[in-house]
Design a protein around this motif. Structure first.
Motif, short mmCIF file in Angstrom:
data_model
loop_
_atom_site.label_atom_id
_atom_site.label_comp_id
_atom_site.label_asym_id
_atom_site.label_seq_id
_atom_site.Cartn_x
_atom_site.Cartn_y
_atom_site.Cartn_z
N TYR A 39 -7.64 -7.20 15.22
CA TYR A 39 -8.84 -7.90 15.67
C TYR A 39 -8.43 -9.20 16.37
O TYR A 39 -7.31 -9.68 16.22
CB TYR A 39 -9.78 -8.19 14.52
CG TYR A 39 -9.29 -9.20 13.52
CD1 TYR A 39 -9.53 -10.55 13.71
CD2 TYR A 39 -8.58 -8.81 12.39
CE1 TYR A 39 -9.09 -11.49 12.80
CE2 TYR A 39 -8.14 -9.74 11.47
CZ TYR A 39 -8.39 -11.08 11.68
OH TYR A 39 -7.96 -11.99 10.79
N TRP A 52 -13.34 -6.61 17.89
CA TRP A 52 -12.55 -5.38 17.88
C TRP A 52 -13.46 -4.22 18.23
O TRP A 52 -14.68 -4.30 18.06
CB TRP A 52 -11.83 -5.16 16.55
CG TRP A 52 -12.67 -4.74 15.38
CD1 TRP A 52 -13.09 -3.48 15.08
CD2 TRP A 52 -13.20 -5.57 14.35
NE1 TRP A 52 -13.83 -3.47 13.93
CE2 TRP A 52 -13.93 -4.75 13.46
CE3 TRP A 52 -13.13 -6.93 14.09
CZ2 TRP A 52 -14.56 -5.24 12.34
CZ3 TRP A 52 -13.77 -7.41 12.97
CH2 TRP A 52 -14.47 -6.57 12.12
N ASN A 53 -12.88 -3.18 18.76
CA ASN A 53 -13.58 -1.95 19.09
C ASN A 53 -14.78 -2.17 20.02
O ASN A 53 -15.78 -1.49 19.94
CB ASN A 53 -14.04 -1.25 17.79
CG ASN A 53 -14.32 0.21 18.01
OD1 ASN A 53 -13.84 0.79 18.98
ND2 ASN A 53 -15.09 0.81 17.14
N GLY A 54 -14.68 -3.20 20.89
CA GLY A 54 -15.74 -3.45 21.87
C GLY A 54 -16.96 -4.17 21.32
O GLY A 54 -17.96 -4.29 22.02
N ASN A 55 -16.90 -4.66 20.10
CA ASN A 55 -18.04 -5.35 19.48
C ASN A 55 -17.62 -6.70 18.94
O ASN A 55 -16.46 -6.91 18.57
CB ASN A 55 -18.61 -4.53 18.32
CG ASN A 55 -19.21 -3.23 18.79
OD1 ASN A 55 -19.91 -3.19 19.79
ND2 ASN A 55 -18.94 -2.17 18.07
#
Length: 69
Positions: A39, A52-55
């Motif tokens: 992250y 992280w993960n686009g959010n």
């Protein structure tokens, strides 16, 4: 005829509301217990967010919650 029109105009003013802001809350909130290893910490307007993960996530007592930035 004139009293009817005045009554109608007066009633419209009484029934209308000045409040235009409507606050809605999400139906479900997803709480992530642990952040993944990869992250990134991002500061936006002095506040810390985890990305992280686009959010973007915000840290809470129970874990991490997705937020809109």
């Amino acid at each position: 005829m004139r009293p009817i029109i005045l009554f109608f105009v007066f009633s419209v003013f009484l029934m209308s509301s000045c409040a235009t802001r409507v606050v809605t809350r999400p139906a479900t909130v997803t709480v992530v217990k642990k952040a993944p290893k990869h992250y990134k910490i991002v500061k936006i307007k002095g506040k810390r967010y985890y990305y992280w993960n686009g959010n973007h996530y915000r840290k809470t007592r129970k874990g991490y919650v997705i937020v809109r930035v």
